[in-house]
Design an enzyme around this catalytic site. Structure first.
Site, PDB file in Angstrom:
ATOM      1  N   HIS A  96       5.876   6.164  -7.478  1.00 54.11           N
ATOM      2  CA  HIS A  96       5.227   5.303  -6.496  1.00 54.11           C
ATOM      3  C   HIS A  96       6.099   5.151  -5.278  1.00 54.11           C
ATOM      4  CE1 HIS A  96       4.065   1.407  -4.745  1.00 54.11           C
ATOM      5  NE2 HIS A  96       2.875   1.702  -5.176  1.00 54.11           N
ATOM      6  N   GLY A  97       5.505   5.249  -4.074  1.00 59.44           N
ATOM      7  CA  GLY A  97       6.222   4.982  -2.831  1.00 59.44           C
ATOM      8  C   GLY A  97       5.506   3.853  -2.134  1.00 59.44           C
TER       9      GLY A  97
ATOM     10  N   GLN B 210       0.857  -1.164   0.000  1.00 62.96           N
ATOM     11  CA  GLN B 210       0.000   0.000   0.000  1.00 62.96           C
ATOM     12  C   GLN B 210       0.893   1.213   0.000  1.00 62.96           C
ATOM     13  OE1 GLN B 210      -3.088  -1.586   2.853  1.00 62.96           O
ATOM     14  NE2 GLN B 210      -2.895  -2.485   0.860  1.00 62.96           N
ATOM     15  N   CYS B 211       0.354   2.375  -0.333  1.00 66.35           N
ATOM     16  CA  CYS B 211       1.334   3.391  -0.677  1.00 66.35           C
ATOM     17  C   CYS B 211       0.790   4.717  -1.176  1.00 66.35           C
ATOM     18  CB  CYS B 211       2.188   2.789  -1.762  1.00 66.35           C
ATOM     19  SG  CYS B 211       1.343   1.453  -2.544  1.00 66.35           S
ATOM     20  N   SER B 212       1.689   5.389  -1.894  1.00 68.46           N
ATOM     21  CA  SER B 212       1.345   6.674  -2.484  1.00 68.46           C
ATOM     22  C   SER B 212       1.667   6.627  -3.981  1.00 68.46           C
ATOM     23  CB  SER B 212       2.182   7.771  -1.841  1.00 68.46           C
ATOM     24  OG  SER B 212       3.551   7.457  -1.969  1.00 68.46           O
TER      25      SER B 212
END
Lengths: 499, 391, 270
Positions: free
Chosen positions: B188-189, B19-21
């Site tokens: 993406h992070g 999950q992330c940014s």
């Protein structure tokens, strides 16, 4: 020759409660009770009792207790009461033992060894009471791909039927069950947005108004089949086999062939209605292809064609052949499927559990790349909504339920359907008994059953973070096994709990 | 890379969750921008990741080799490079190859060897009719499945994926992405819940010039994957992103469906709403759902799918993951958080939260003389509507 | 009406505004700084260059004059602004992100822009005013208890799953703006699971968009007075011109409420 059989059930009457109203005498269709006017008591013959519990339920003062005599003989793991009695019956008659309903032996029930996932933290579970939860299901063939030409999407040219919930009523013929039951199944299916199956007993004309909710069956006896029958329905099912009695046909004794049945099946009244074991025009897979296409021609390719087989050892290969022969929907009926009459030795020994057959067939069709050419429907001993959920997660598109529908209408599983004396009025044609089923009430019970299971399905979907049934289909990652061996987990295609 | 699954999924979980940014920006006029802005934006969403994965994709960064497939390959086992380069020599014309330029960065520990190759597929030994794209895909799958220790993580023309274990801004520093220019960037992070020491597991996931960055978890993964396997896709990475990328490849490249229809398959409206539509739209959705139902993406997700000329931001139909879109001049921004956009574009002409299940599509329009793949200014077109969707 | 705490000014001290430049400052450090300044007696804060810092107002517990604290945020604050907040006021000169006013107990939030998703989740008291539009899942499980009654006033429109599971409090929607999304429409799934509280929407609501548990009627006189009170508050906070202010005050609202306190009684077999 006097019988050496011991009564299967014992009857205890609380004399303090009994008010000699004689309801038990009137209700019992097996002649167990009678009234002794001289002593003003009820007397009974327990050797005739089949344990259907009709008298106990209807007794106004709850004076009756009917119990199974498990310990008539000394307990023996190998020689159970049932095996000893069956042997004695055969010694007395020299005949094949008959029975009704589905396999009752302790074969492993895989549904009870499968557990369901819930979403936590990394993915939210969804509350079915507040958010839309979709069960709509399309049965039939799907094209391999769609195209967009000039801004218009190509249609699905194959016929499909639409269900509002993935649960349909299984085939139970008019003849095997009473008219009121048959009618209630049709009406409940119609009013609930799903389908029922006429079985092989024909389809009375006055029920054609429920055509959009009806699957008509084309079985080996070809009872009642004409072009109108085929075209008034929503779909046609070729019945090759049935879970309870794979490999053999059906038999409706002449006593059960009343005037109305004779009209519906288009055979003479009083004659036995026999369905041969195989379709005599299907001895090989290419013959099945011919029959499927004959039916498609007869219905102008407007109706999807179901083909139903029992779950047997090489079900995956057979299913693959059926799909390539043109079947739009494959139906597999497992070991525990019910019946109105079958030899007990077949019912309890022939066939395999539906859970394993389903997983194997789904995997095989996917490996061959043809899974989307046919929908997969399964049947055979499903008992509640969690069984339905697990079936869909293993790969089924929808399920058939037979026994649950009968239980909803009053059945207590005494397994004496073949006698034609069902005290609940379900599997009999005796007018004195059949009027015990009130179609209004029975229809409501069936609709309640569908509603309750559909709501529970939604709850289970929501737990898994899914809000649409198409995301559950074949999603075996939502399941885990418990108490299963390696080969069973492998066949089912699921991991063990904790893995 | 043999045993790709074991590497990417060492605990043998049924699926790798992360999950992330996410962040995407596209200059619809085709003007090239340095990576500095997007790195600033994605760094601002540092809270959403945990440093165990970060990556970016950039389009238009190799104008010197516009027609060649740019393969980015990482090597984690000695000898894998030699084996891979022998494979490349046999099946490709290698126009140019070099070690990927990198800069020592404190947070980046024990990076693998990374090389890049500008290649065209060779037709010797090929006896069937097959497109260049399909051929390159096949070769890439071969390397990834069969050569132990080698992994191709970017394989498109005039574009590149840069990713690894670290926060995205650290990955950006490592590859020196401020010195790259592109007209379309995605980033993406990651916050994976299976610890990873492996660089290939980060996002974006790429196949030819398609890239996907993804935030969320798909609960329909098992059903989606079983459907794709029937069409020959092997899901070795066991991630949601892989399944999305393959689904996009199947539906657009193999089945020829427009991207708006693909998004309709991923997030169709609910039946309650479909039943109330006018007949032709109702039939459209009913057909899509009944035929491509197994590709419905259930569960929370926000994705940015990109390829040359198009950036598509999309969310699940009940909008369980955040997505904000903004426009400033010719540039379209999409992000998990608005503050990240504001940091690099304080004045926005338009900023909004898209409706769940409705994609935001930013497009370059080609005109006769200019080609976005070759770089340069082109006529722009910004699309947010569903107006020209087929029915 | 709750008594408003008097401003406590230690003798000899003059209250002043503290300006903080938040550029590049992590939320932990920023919020700690605000708290320690508040403990010293400062109660006015101007925070500049905010880009995504979270949890404004959350850590201001146990401060005697917390109801006098006013924070003005310039920029775009991050999620959970005012989460669990108990008394202070926050004014945002810009848009806010997700989970604003999450489980808020008391205080005031004024947003001069739009708000993201999940605004006012579990809110128990206080007031939130949003000038523009709000996102998904706004006002879920708002509740009230004795004299704690929360209120949300939204100047524009709402997106789906609005007022889900509402158990108390009130939300007022003014429908002033059409959101900038080309395919915008009024929200679906309004008030599903509602079992308390009221939602007042200016204009009409399509019954197909509401949960089965929701009933619609006209507000009574007391309620109309309440609506006007909050509309006045909105107009004051956002400097709405006289003409429009009057239009809003005199507008017709419909009231959405829970038909029953046990909306799911018929679902279960006992």
């Amino acid at each position: 020759m006097l019988t050496s059989l011991l009564p299967e059930f014992s009857i205890r009457r609380d004399e303090d409660r009994c008010i000699q109203c004689r309801v038990c005498e009137r209700q019992c269709s097996f002649g167990v009770f009678s009234y002794d006017a001289g002593d003003n008591v009820m007397v009974h013959r327990e050797d005739l009792c089949v344990g259907c519990q009709r008298c106990a339920v209807l007794c106004p003062t709850n004076a009756l207790t009917i119990m199974y005599n498990e310990y008539s003989y000394k307990p023996n793991w190998n020689w159970t009461r049932e095996y000893i009695q069956d042997l004695k019956k055969q010694a007395e008659t020299g005949g094949v033992l008959l029975t009704g309903m589905g396999d009752d032996k302790p074969h492993k029930i895989y549904w009870d060894h499968i557990l369901i996932n819930a979403s936590q933290v990394t993915n939210p579970s969804i509350d079915p009471l507040r958010e839309p939860m979709e069960l709509r299901t399309f049965l039939g063939r799907k094209p391999d791909r769609l195209e967009v030409k000039d801004g218009v999407l190509s249609p699905n040219e194959y016929p499909n039927v639409v269900l509002s919930t993935p649960i349909m009523f299984a085939a139970m013929s008019y003849g095997a069950i009473s008219y009121n039951c048959f009618y209630s199944l049709a009406r409940a299916a119609f009013e609930s947005g799903t389908l029922f199956n006429t079985g092989e007993g024909g389809w009375p004309r006055e029920m054609r108004k429920f055509g959009s909710a009806t699957i008509v069956q084309c079985a080996s006896g070809r009872f009642g089949i004409d072009l109108e029958y085929l075209n008034d329905a929503a779909a046609v099912e070729i019945k090759i086999g049935q879970g309870a009695k794979p490999g053999i046909g059906g038999h409706l004794p002449g006593e059960k062939v009343s005037e109305h049945i004779s009209q519906t099946r288009m055979i003479p009244a009083g004659s036995d209605a026999i369905s041969p074991a195989p379709h005599h025009d299907i001895y090989s897979i290419e013959d099945l292809q011919m029959l499927i296409h004959a039916l498609k021609e007869a219905t102008d390719y407007q109706k999807p064609i179901f083909v139903k087989i029992s779950a047997v050892h090489n079900a995956p290969a057979i299913a693959s052949g059926m799909v390539r022969a043109g079947a739009d929907i494959i139906v597999i009926d497992g070991l525990r499927g019910g019946t109105g009459a079958a030899p007990k030795i077949l019912r309890d020994n022939v066939g395999i559990p539906i859970e394993l057959a389903l997983a194997a067939v789904d995997t095989r069709l996917r490996k061959e790349g043809i899974r989307n050419r046919a929908s997969l429907v399964i049947a055979g001993g499903l008992r509640n909504s969690s069984d339905v959920f697990k079936a869909i997660a293993l790969g089924a598109d929808a399920v058939y339920i037979g026994t649950p529908a009968l239980i909803a209408m009053g059945c207590t599983m005494c397994q004496k359907c073949y006698t034609g004396k069902c005290a609940w009025g379900l599997t009999t044609q005796d007018p004195y008994l059949t009027k015990r089923v009130n179609p209004e009430i029975a229809t409501t019970c069936l609709k309640n059953l569908l509603r309750a299971w559909s709501l529970e399905l939604k709850e289970l979907l929501g737990c898994g973070g899914i809000n649409s049934i198409e995301s559950l289909r074949g999603n075996r990652l939502q399941l885990r096994g418990i108490g299963l061996e390696g080969w069973e987990l492998e066949t089912l295609g699921i991991r063990g709990a904790g893995q | 890379m043999k045993d790709l699954s074991r590497l990417n999924n060492p605990y043998n979980d049924e699926k790798v969750i992360s999950q992330c940014s996410i962040f995407g920006m596209m200059d619809t006029s085709g003007t090239l921008h340095s990576g500095r802005d997007i790195l600033t934006a994605i760094a601002n969403m540092h809270e959403r990741g945990n440093g165990l994965g970060g990556g970016l994709a950039v389009y238009g960064c190799y104008p010197e080799y516009p027609e060649d497939y740019a393969l980015h390959i990482m090597y984690t086992v000695p000898g894998s490079r030699q084996e891979t380069e022998a494979f490349l020599k046999r099946y490709f014309y290698v126009r140019h190859s070099e070690a990927m330029p990198t800069f020592p960065t404190e947070a980046i520990k024990i990076p693998p060897d990374i090389f890049r190759y500008f290649v065209a597929p060779s037709r010797e030994e090929v006896k069937e009719i097959i497109s260049d794209d399909d051929l390159v895909t096949r070769r890439v799958f071969s390397i990834n499945a069969d050569i132990d220790g080698a992994f191709v993580f970017s394989s498109g023309k005039n574009m590149g994926v840069f990713k690894g274990v670290g926060f995205p801004e650290e990955i950006g520093a490592f590859f020196g992405l401020e010195n790259y220019s592109g007209y379309l960037w995605t980033a993406h992070g990651r916050f994976p819940t299976n610890t990873q020491g492996w660089w290939g597991g980060a996002h974006p996931f790429g196949l030819l010039d398609w890239t996907v960055v993804h935030n969320g978890e798909i609960s329909s993964y098992g059903a989606n994957r079983r459907f794709l396997e029937m069409y020959g896709y092997v899901c070795t990475m066991q991630t949601d992103t892989e399944v999305i990328a393959y689904a996009v490849d199947l539906l657009t490249r193999k089945h020829g469906l427009p991207i708006e229809t693909v998004m309709d398959i991923f997030s169709p409206p609910v039946w309650e709403q479909i039943d109330r539509m006018e007949e032709s739209r109702r039939k459209y959705f009913e057909t899509l759902r009944s035929v491509y139902g197994p590709l419905l993406l259930n569960g929370p997700f926000a994705i940015i799918v990109a390829h040359h000329g198009e950036m598509v931001a999309h969310t699940d139909r009940i909008r369980l993951r955040p997505m904000v879109a903004g426009i400033s001049g010719d540039i379209v921004y999409t992000s998990s958080e608005e503050s990240a956009i504001r940091l690099i574009a304080p004045e926005l002409e338009k900023v909004w939260i898209p409706v769940g299940g409705h994609p935001v599509i930013a497009r370059l329009k080609k005109d006769a003389d200019h080609d976005p793949v070759k770089g340069g200014k082109v006529i722009c077109q910004i699309e947010e509507k569903e107006g020209d969707r087929p029915c | 009406m709750r008594a408003v705490a008097r401003k406590h000014v230690p003798p000899g001290r003059v209250p002043s505004t503290v300006t903080i430049d938040a550029r590049g400052v992590h939320h932990k450090d920023l919020n700690r700084r605000i708290r320690s300044l508040a403990l010293e007696g400062h109660d006015r804060f101007e925070v500049l260059n905010v880009f995504g810092q979270r949890y404004f107002g959350t850590n201001l517990w146990g401060i005697e004059n917390r109801r006098d604290i006013r924070i003005t945020v310039h920029g775009t604050p991050g999620s959970d602004l005012g989460a669990f907040m108990d008394g202070p006021s926050i004014e945002v000169k810009g848009n806010v992100q997700d989970a604003t006013g999450n489980t808020m107990n008391a205080g005031l939030i004024v947003v001069h822009g739009n708000a993201g998703d999940v605004l006012g989740y579990g809110m128990r008291g206080g007031e939130i005013y949003v000038r523009g539009n709000v996102g998904y899942r706004v006002g879920i499980h708002m509740k009230e208890y004795r004299d704690l009654i929360p209120t949300i006033v939204i100047g524009g429109t709402t997106q789906d799953f609005f007022g889900e599971y509402m158990a108390g409090g009130r939300i007022i929607v003014l429908n002033r703006f059409i959101p900038e999304i080309p395919d915008s429409r009024q929200s679906y799934f309004i008030g599903t699971g509602m079992h308390g509280g009221s939602i007042f929407i200016r204009g009409q609501v399509d019954p197909d968009r509401m949960g089965a548990e929701v009933g619609v009627e006209e507000p009574d006189r007391e309620e109309s007075r309440l609506i006007r009170h909050f509309v006045d508050g909105y107009c004051r906070h956002f400097n709405i011109g006289k003409e429009e202010a009057r239009t809003l005050r005199e507008a017709r609202f419909c009231k959405l409420h829970a038909k029953s306190q046990r909306p799911y009684g018929k679902l279960y077999a006992y």
